[in-house]
Design a protein around this motif. Structure first.
Motif, PDB file in Angstrom:
ATOM      1  N   ASP A 188       1.779  14.425  -8.175  1.00  0.00           N
ATOM      2  CA  ASP A 188       2.649  15.589  -8.075  1.00  0.00           C
ATOM      3  C   ASP A 188       3.143  15.996  -9.451  1.00  0.00           C
ATOM      4  N   LEU A 234       0.830  -1.212   0.000  1.00  0.00           N
ATOM      5  CA  LEU A 234       0.000   0.000   0.000  1.00  0.00           C
ATOM      6  C   LEU A 234       0.861   1.258   0.000  1.00  0.00           C
ATOM      7  N   ARG A 235       1.903   1.159   0.849  1.00  0.00           N
ATOM      8  CA  ARG A 235       2.797   2.310   0.932  1.00  0.00           C
ATOM      9  C   ARG A 235       3.381   2.609  -0.432  1.00  0.00           C
ATOM     10  N   GLU A 236       3.803   1.500  -1.078  1.00  0.00           N
ATOM     11  CA  GLU A 236       4.416   1.663  -2.404  1.00  0.00           C
ATOM     12  C   GLU A 236       3.406   2.327  -3.363  1.00  0.00           C
ATOM     13  N   ILE A 237       2.149   1.809  -3.302  1.00  0.00           N
ATOM     14  CA  ILE A 237       1.107   2.364  -4.193  1.00  0.00           C
ATOM     15  C   ILE A 237       0.912   3.855  -3.919  1.00  0.00           C
ATOM     16  N   MET A 238       0.836   4.164  -2.603  1.00  0.00           N
ATOM     17  CA  MET A 238       0.636   5.562  -2.222  1.00  0.00           C
ATOM     18  C   MET A 238       1.771   6.425  -2.756  1.00  0.00           C
ATOM     19  N   ARG A 239       2.989   5.880  -2.579  1.00  0.00           N
ATOM     20  CA  ARG A 239       4.152   6.665  -2.975  1.00  0.00           C
ATOM     21  C   ARG A 239       4.097   6.956  -4.485  1.00  0.00           C
ATOM     22  N   GLY A 259       1.508   6.815  -6.383  1.00  0.00           N
ATOM     23  CA  GLY A 259       0.355   7.687  -6.709  1.00  0.00           C
ATOM     24  C   GLY A 259       0.680   9.148  -6.454  1.00  0.00           C
ATOM     25  N   ILE A 260       1.306   9.361  -5.292  1.00  0.00           N
ATOM     26  CA  ILE A 260       1.613  10.764  -4.948  1.00  0.00           C
ATOM     27  C   ILE A 260       2.602  11.340  -5.943  1.00  0.00           C
ATOM     28  N   THR A 261       3.597  10.540  -6.299  1.00  0.00           N
ATOM     29  CA  THR A 261       4.578  11.033  -7.277  1.00  0.00           C
ATOM     30  C   THR A 261       3.875  11.406  -8.568  1.00  0.00           C
ATOM     31  N   LYS A 262       2.975  10.483  -8.992  1.00  0.00           N
ATOM     32  CA  LYS A 262       2.271  10.720 -10.259  1.00  0.00           C
ATOM     33  C   LYS A 262       1.461  12.023 -10.174  1.00  0.00           C
TER      34      LYS A 262
END
Lengths: 157, 303
Positions: free
Chosen positions: B58, B46-51, B53-56
């Protein structure tokens, strides 16, 4: 037209012989008669052409130097242009059934307007009495004119 | 003894219940352990997905997508507020035409041409620019310039044609319209170019009466011949002669036929009398006098 006053009277001076310059004098005189106003016309200088038998049917329109002319002055000055312009104007008048200048003179005589020729102008232009139209009432001088015009409104065209 | 037996029985029941509870507790613990395992395993994912997603997001933000969307919303809002429903309907009706036009405009050759024209606009050859009228004339010898002029003239021709169609009265409301201005012209069409009203209600045939507009009044309906005699006496004409009557009859007939009163010249022509005679019969303004006696309006005009 009230009978109590002296009859109204106009004296019209026609000093130019262009087709467009002759008509105002002729029409004003005729209109005066139609309105019951006494009228006489004094033809002087080139205005003599209007009552000269040989010239009355060949009055021209000068477009050169005429700011209202639709033709540029350079072109209006070419030979034959005034004849052409006069023909155009005459055709239009025929179309409207306006009387010719000669006919206008006849109408004026019938209407009781008197036509006078200027003696000095006749001498200058070498025009003889017999060359004038028969409708011309008399040949007069400028002083005669004033005598005749007593009590009249004078219109110069 | 009896009580002893009873106590041992209830004790046994209690023991069984405690056993069952212990089992359930063990089961529960087992579940919790598994859940914890699951969470431990899933969390990094999940963390990876969040990371990611946030990068995208951003990245999108940095590229301006959100600002764009926000502005688009504003734009849409403005469009909705400023567009009345009927305009929207019209837009819908002309959507097919708009699409056709856009398609025509986006043909590769057209775009190429536009690109070239734009290039020419960006880098004008100032030194080649024609100077004055003669320069223009000289430039028109160039074949390319000629072709361009032909294209422009053709375009202008279409534009003119289309504008005529667009402003044509409502006989052909569905006629193909030009792109430009057609829709704008469509709405006020009803109020727009009314055919010029006839100049006068009862337009007579062009009567040969120079610079005379038809009279607007009509003839006196109460006019009789006796009345004519009365008017003539009032005007000081005395009795009416046969010549008078010829003029009066012609005046009335001519007015009925032409819708305008004859002037002096026409009276003379129509009655066959010379103008001099007309002036004798009706001295002082003969046109007006004859009209008065004949019960028709005063003649208008200059001759």
């Amino acid at each position: 037209m009230s009978e109590d006053h002296a009859p109204r009277k106009v004296a019209i001076i026609c000093s130019k012989g262009g087709l467009d310059e002759a008509y105002p004098a002729l029409i004003l005189a005729n209109a005066a008669r139609m309105s019951g106003i006494d009228a006489f016309v004094f033809f002087t200088f080139y205005g003599l052409d209007v009552i000269t038998a040989a010239k009355v049917d060949h009055l021209h329109v000068n477009m050169a130097g005429n700011p209202s002319s639709p033709m540029p002055t350079m072109i209006a000055g070419l030979p034959g242009m005034e004849r052409f312009a006069a023909k155009m104007m005459r055709d239009r008048m025929t179309e409207l059934d306006l009387p010719t200048a000669r006919e206008m003179i006849e109408i004026l005589e019938g209407a009781g307007a008197q036509l006078y020729a200027c003696e000095l102008a006749m001498t200058m232009m070498k025009v003889k009495r017999e060359e004038l139209l028969p409708q011309v009432h008399d040949v007069i001088t400028a002083m005669d004119f004033y005598e005749l015009a007593e009590g009249a409104q004078i219109i110069f065209t | 003894m009896e009580t002893n037996a009873q106590e041992s029985a209830s004790l046994h029941v209690l023991e069984r219940k405690v056993d069952a509870l212990g089992e359930q507790l063990a089961l529960l613990l087992e579940h919790q352990r598994r859940q914890q395992e699951l969470i431990d395993e899933v969390l990094p994912i999940l963390r990876e997905i969040m990371r990611v997603g946030i990068t995208k997001l951003d990245a999108l933000e940095q590229r301006g997508y959100f600002a764009f969307a926000q502005e688009s919303l504003h734009l849409l809002d403005a469009l909705v507020v400023s567009t009345p429903p009927e305009e929207l309907r019209q837009l819908g009706e002309s959507l097919g035409r708009i699409l056709r036009a856009v398609k025509a405009l986006t043909q590769p050759e057209v775009l190429d041409m536009a690109a070239q024209a734009a290039q020419a606009l960006q880098h004008p050859h100032a030194e080649d620019a024609p100077k004055g009228l003669l320069g223009m004339l000289k430039a028109s010898h160039d074949d390319d310039v000629r072709r361009g002029m032909a294209v422009m003239l053709e375009g202008l021709r279409y534009l003119g044609k289309a504008s005529v169609q667009a402003s044509a009265p409502a006989e052909a409301p569905r006629a193909p319209r030009a792109l430009l201005g057609a829709r704008r012209l469509a709405a006020p069409q009803a109020a727009a170019p009314q055919p010029a009203p006839p100049r006068r209600a009862a337009a007579p045939p062009p009567a040969p009466a120079a610079c005379a507009a038809p009279s607007q009044e009509g003839a006196d309906p109460t006019w009789t011949e006796a009345r004519a005699e009365e008017i003539a006496r009032a005007l000081g004409l005395g009795g009416l002669s046969e010549a008078h009557w010829a003029v009066i009859r012609f005046a009335r007939e001519d007015f009925a036929a032409q819708g305008r009163s004859p002037n002096v010249r026409r009276l003379a022509q129509g009655s066959g009398l010379p103008i001099k005679e007309i002036y004798t019969l009706f001295p002082k303004a003969p046109g007006v006098m004859a009209a008065q006696v004949a019960g028709i309006p005063k003649p208008v005009g200059c001759i």
